[in-house]
Design a protein around this motif. Structure first.
Motif, PDB file in Angstrom:
ATOM      1  N   ILE A 167       0.848  -1.045  -0.107  1.00  0.00           N
ATOM      2  CA  ILE A 167       0.028   0.031   0.218  1.00  0.00           C
ATOM      3  C   ILE A 167       0.941   1.218   0.027  1.00  0.00           C
ATOM      4  O   ILE A 167       0.366   2.565  -0.622  1.00  0.00           O
ATOM      5  CB  ILE A 167      -1.092   0.047   1.050  1.00  0.00           C
ATOM      6  CG1 ILE A 167      -1.701   1.173   0.966  1.00  0.00           C
ATOM      7  CG2 ILE A 167      -0.336   0.011   2.377  1.00  0.00           C
ATOM      8  CD1 ILE A 167      -2.781   1.219  -0.042  1.00  0.00           C
ATOM      9  N   THR A 168       1.838   1.303   0.558  1.00  0.00           N
ATOM     10  CA  THR A 168       2.877   2.181   0.505  1.00  0.00           C
ATOM     11  C   THR A 168       3.425   2.738  -0.417  1.00  0.00           C
ATOM     12  O   THR A 168       3.750   4.047  -0.981  1.00  0.00           O
ATOM     13  CB  THR A 168       3.968   2.152   1.647  1.00  0.00           C
ATOM     14  OG1 THR A 168       3.520   1.933   3.020  1.00  0.00           O
ATOM     15  CG2 THR A 168       4.856   3.294   1.644  1.00  0.00           C
ATOM     16  N   THR A 169       3.573   1.959  -1.656  1.00  0.00           N
ATOM     17  CA  THR A 169       3.840   2.163  -2.954  1.00  0.00           C
ATOM     18  C   THR A 169       2.809   2.391  -3.770  1.00  0.00           C
ATOM     19  O   THR A 169       2.691   3.274  -4.680  1.00  0.00           O
ATOM     20  CB  THR A 169       4.781   1.026  -3.280  1.00  0.00           C
ATOM     21  OG1 THR A 169       4.417  -0.285  -3.360  1.00  0.00           O
ATOM     22  CG2 THR A 169       6.254   1.180  -2.664  1.00  0.00           C
ATOM     23  N   TYR A 170       1.766   1.676  -3.464  1.00  0.00           N
ATOM     24  CA  TYR A 170       0.486   1.543  -4.735  1.00  0.00           C
ATOM     25  C   TYR A 170       0.096   3.053  -4.460  1.00  0.00           C
ATOM     26  O   TYR A 170      -0.227   3.661  -5.410  1.00  0.00           O
ATOM     27  CB  TYR A 170      -0.663   0.692  -4.015  1.00  0.00           C
ATOM     28  CG  TYR A 170      -1.803   0.693  -4.774  1.00  0.00           C
ATOM     29  CD1 TYR A 170      -1.907  -0.145  -6.199  1.00  0.00           C
ATOM     30  CD2 TYR A 170      -2.948   1.501  -4.396  1.00  0.00           C
ATOM     31  CE1 TYR A 170      -3.197  -0.097  -6.639  1.00  0.00           C
ATOM     32  CE2 TYR A 170      -3.946   1.356  -5.122  1.00  0.00           C
ATOM     33  CZ  TYR A 170      -4.223   0.795  -6.184  1.00  0.00           C
ATOM     34  OH  TYR A 170      -5.459   0.715  -6.995  1.00  0.00           O
ATOM     35  N   SER A 171      -0.351   3.561  -3.187  1.00  0.00           N
ATOM     36  CA  SER A 171      -1.012   4.768  -2.927  1.00  0.00           C
ATOM     37  C   SER A 171      -0.137   6.062  -3.940  1.00  0.00           C
ATOM     38  O   SER A 171      -0.969   6.676  -4.670  1.00  0.00           O
ATOM     39  CB  SER A 171      -0.887   5.141  -1.651  1.00  0.00           C
ATOM     40  OG  SER A 171      -1.783   6.404  -1.349  1.00  0.00           O
ATOM     41  N   PRO A 172       1.065   6.263  -3.673  1.00  0.00           N
ATOM     42  CA  PRO A 172       1.558   7.294  -4.258  1.00  0.00           C
ATOM     43  C   PRO A 172       1.618   7.021  -5.919  1.00  0.00           C
ATOM     44  O   PRO A 172       1.671   8.042  -6.706  1.00  0.00           O
ATOM     45  CB  PRO A 172       3.097   7.639  -3.755  1.00  0.00           C
ATOM     46  CG  PRO A 172       3.393   6.340  -3.119  1.00  0.00           C
ATOM     47  CD  PRO A 172       1.946   5.635  -2.623  1.00  0.00           C
ATOM     48  N   LEU A 173       2.132   5.839  -6.471  1.00  0.00           N
ATOM     49  CA  LEU A 173       2.091   5.622  -7.683  1.00  0.00           C
ATOM     50  C   LEU A 173       0.871   5.948  -8.383  1.00  0.00           C
ATOM     51  O   LEU A 173       0.756   6.509  -9.412  1.00  0.00           O
ATOM     52  CB  LEU A 173       2.383   3.900  -7.861  1.00  0.00           C
ATOM     53  CG  LEU A 173       3.597   3.764  -7.604  1.00  0.00           C
ATOM     54  CD1 LEU A 173       3.895   2.202  -7.722  1.00  0.00           C
ATOM     55  CD2 LEU A 173       4.896   4.062  -8.557  1.00  0.00           C
ATOM     56  N   LYS A 174      -0.273   5.672  -7.732  1.00  0.00           N
ATOM     57  CA  LYS A 174      -1.720   5.910  -8.377  1.00  0.00           C
ATOM     58  C   LYS A 174      -1.956   7.367  -8.353  1.00  0.00           C
ATOM     59  O   LYS A 174      -2.270   7.924  -9.369  1.00  0.00           O
ATOM     60  CB  LYS A 174      -2.632   5.146  -7.786  1.00  0.00           C
ATOM     61  CG  LYS A 174      -3.919   5.174  -8.111  1.00  0.00           C
ATOM     62  CD  LYS A 174      -5.314   4.400  -7.442  1.00  0.00           C
ATOM     63  CE  LYS A 174      -6.555   4.876  -8.028  1.00  0.00           C
ATOM     64  NZ  LYS A 174      -7.806   4.530  -7.088  1.00  0.00           N
ATOM     65  N   ARG A 175      -1.750   7.973  -7.096  1.00  0.00           N
ATOM     66  CA  ARG A 175      -1.902   9.575  -7.021  1.00  0.00           C
ATOM     67  C   ARG A 175      -1.200  10.105  -7.808  1.00  0.00           C
ATOM     68  O   ARG A 175      -1.777  11.398  -8.491  1.00  0.00           O
ATOM     69  CB  ARG A 175      -1.775   9.838  -5.549  1.00  0.00           C
ATOM     70  CG  ARG A 175      -1.894  11.490  -5.354  1.00  0.00           C
ATOM     71  CD  ARG A 175      -1.886  11.719  -3.832  1.00  0.00           C
ATOM     72  NE  ARG A 175      -3.328  11.176  -3.458  1.00  0.00           N
ATOM     73  CZ  ARG A 175      -4.307  11.818  -3.249  1.00  0.00           C
ATOM     74  NH1 ARG A 175      -4.600  13.020  -3.753  1.00  0.00           N
ATOM     75  NH2 ARG A 175      -5.325  11.166  -2.809  1.00  0.00           N
ATOM     76  N   TRP A 176       0.077   9.804  -8.081  1.00  0.00           N
ATOM     77  CA  TRP A 176       0.957  10.528  -9.136  1.00  0.00           C
ATOM     78  C   TRP A 176       0.997  10.218 -10.476  1.00  0.00           C
ATOM     79  O   TRP A 176       1.806  10.420 -11.400  1.00  0.00           O
ATOM     80  CB  TRP A 176       2.334  10.884  -8.569  1.00  0.00           C
ATOM     81  CG  TRP A 176       2.477  11.861  -7.522  1.00  0.00           C
ATOM     82  CD1 TRP A 176       2.643  13.227  -7.984  1.00  0.00           C
ATOM     83  CD2 TRP A 176       2.304  12.039  -6.141  1.00  0.00           C
ATOM     84  NE1 TRP A 176       2.750  14.027  -6.782  1.00  0.00           N
ATOM     85  CE2 TRP A 176       2.522  13.228  -5.738  1.00  0.00           C
ATOM     86  CE3 TRP A 176       1.950  11.042  -5.410  1.00  0.00           C
ATOM     87  CZ2 TRP A 176       2.379  13.604  -4.242  1.00  0.00           C
ATOM     88  CZ3 TRP A 176       1.973  11.521  -3.687  1.00  0.00           C
ATOM     89  CH2 TRP A 176       2.155  12.679  -3.398  1.00  0.00           C
TER      90      TRP A 176
END
Ligand code: NAP
Ligand code: ZN
Length: 353
Positions: A167-176
C-alpha cells in the motif's frame, strides 16, 4: 459467535529495550469487544520501519515492544456486532488499527492522516489507553474496520508484505499517475522498492530502478523494470537528467535529494516514502528550474488498501519473500540493514509455539 470477557496472554517476539535484540515473551491482548475480531496470525512481514522503531531512531518508545505491521492470518473469533468479517476468513492488518473515525480525513478514507492521529499497529496508544503491540505474535485483536480481506489467489505468506510495502507504494504511484506513457524511477530495491517496481509495471508505466549497485539488476528486470542503473556511478545522473515523470524514493537512509530532482522532467515529482530520521536538504533551484515538486506519502487509507489487495490479486502480484522462523528475526534485521534482503523477510508464526 463467542464473546470472551477476559484479556489473554499470547506469545510474541519483542524488544525488551531500545536497540536490544528481540526475544520471545508473552504479551496481553484485549478481550474481543463487540466490534473486534481475534486473528490467529499466520505470517508477519519485517518492514524497515520496525527496525527504525525498535532502535529508537524515530523517537522514544515504551518497551517491551513487539513490532510488525504486515500481518495475515485467520479470524477465529468475532464480537457480537461484527459484520465485515466471519470466523474462518483470511484477513490482513497493516500499519494502523484505529483512528477517530470522525474528522474530515477519516471520513474521506484517509485514516492514516487522522487529525487525532492514527493508532499505529505497535507502540501507539490506542483509544482505550492501552499501548498497541504488533504482529510478531501468534494472535491480535483488531477493530473490524481496520481488518482487510485477503483475496483468493494470493499465497498468504507472500501477501503479508502487501499490508505495508504494497500500500505504501501503490498509493503514491496511483496518486501521481504512474501508468501507460509515464516514466517512473524507483530508488532502492528493497521491500518497498521491489513492490513499487511490480505495481508500477502493472499500472503500465515504464519503470527504471535506481539502486546503489548493479548487483540486483537481473532481479529488477524480472520484477518488471525496463532499465536499471547504479547510483554509485556518477554517469547515471548525467545520462538520466530530465528523464522521469515520477521518482519514488524508498530508501531508508538519507540521500542527496537535489541530485535526484535533476532526473525529473519539467512538472515531474519526486515522492519520498523512505523515512530516515535525518532531515533531507533540498536545493530550491533544483525545484524551480523545472517546476518540479518534492512530496511525501504515508501508507494509504483502509479502502485504498483493500483496492490495492484486489489490484494485486487481479494482476497476480505479491511479494518475493524469504520465510524465516521467529528465532531468525535478529539475524534478518542485520541483513535488512546491510541491504541483503530478497525482498522481504516474513516470519512463520507457527515457529513461535
Ligand atoms: P529495505 O527493505 O531496507 O529497503 C531499502 C533499500 O534502500 C535497500 O534495499 C537499498 O536498496 C536502499 N538503501 C539502503 N541504504 C541505503 C543507503 N545508505 N544509500 C542508498 N540506498 C540505500 O527497507 P523498506 O522496508 O523497503 O523501507 C524503506 C524505507 O521506507 C524505510 O525508511 C521505512 O521506514 C520507510 N517506510 C515508509 C512508509 C511510509 O508510509 N512512508 C511505510 C513503510 C516503510 P538498493 O540495495 O537497491 O540500493
Ligand atoms: Zn512498514
Amino acid at each position: 459467535m463467542t464473546q470472551l470477557v477476559s484479556t489473554r496472554l499470547v506469545t510474541a517476539y519483542a524488544a525488551p529495550a531500545a536497540a536490544a535484540p528481540l526475544v520471545a515473551t508473552q504479551i496481553e491482548r484485549r478481550a474481543v469487544g463487540a466490534h473486534d475480531v481475534l486473528i490467529e496470525i499466520k505470517y508477519s512481514g519485517i518492514c524497515h520501519s520496525d527496525i527504525h522503531t525498535v532502535r529508537g531512531e524515530w523517537g522514544e518508545q515504551s518497551f517491551p515492544l513487539a513490532p510488525g505491521h504486515e500481518i495475515v492470518g485467520v479470524v477465529t473469533e468475532i464480537g457480537a456486532e461484527v459484520t465485515r468479517h466471519q470466523i474462518g476468513d483470511t484477513v490482513g492488518v497493516g500499519c494502523m488499527v484505529n483512528s477517530c473515525g470522525e474528522c474530515d480525513y477519516c471520513l474521506a478514507g484517509d485514516q492514516q492522516y487522522c487529525r487525532q492521529g492514527m493508532v499505529g499497529t505497535y507502540g501507539a496508544v490506542d483509544r482505550d489507553g492501552s499501548t498497541t503491540q504488533g504482529g510478531y505474535s501468534t494472535h491480535v485483536v483488531v477493530t473490524e474496520d481496520f481488518v482487510l480481506s485477503i483475496p483468493e489467489g494470493i499465497n498468504l505468506q507472500n501477501a503479508a508484505p502487501l499490508l505495508c510495502a504494497g500500500i505504501t507504494t501503490y498509493s503514491p504511484l496511483k496518486r501521481w499517475g504512474a501508468g501507460a506513457g509515464r516514466k517512473v524511477a524507483i530508488v532502492g530495491l528493497g521491500g518497498l522498492g521491489h513492490m513499487a517496481v511490480k505495481i508500477a509495471a502493472a499500472m503500465g508505466a515504464e519503470v527504471t530502478v535506481l539502486s546503489q549497485t548493479l548487483s540486483k539488476q537481473e532481479d529488477g528486470l524480472r520484477l518488471g523494470a525496463t532499465h536499471y542503473y547504479a547510483t554509485s556511478n556518477p554517469e547515471t545522473f548525467k545520462e538520466l537528467a530530465g528523464s522521469f515523470d515520477l521518482i519514488l524514493n524508498t530508501v531508508s537512509a538519507p540521500l542527496e535529494i537535489s541530485s535526484y530532482l535533476g532526473l525529473l522532467r519539467v512538472d515531474g515529482a519526486m515522492v519520498n516514502v523512505g523515512a530516515p530520521a535525518e532531515p533531507l536538504p533540498v536545493n530550491a533551484m533544483a525545484l524551480i528550474g523545472g517546476r518540479r515538486s518534492f512530496a511525501g506519502s504515508m501508507i494509504g487509507g483502509i479502502a485504498e488498501t483493500q483496492e490495492m489487495l484486489d489490484f494485486c490479486a487481479a494482476h497476480s502480484l505479491s511479494a518475493d519473500i524469504e520465510l524465516i522462523s521467529a528465532e531468525q528475526i535478529n539475524e534478518a534485521y542485520e541483513r535488512v540493514l546491510s541491504s541483503d534482503v530478497r525482498y522481504r523477510f516474513v516470519i512463520d508464526t507457527a515457529t513461535m509455539a
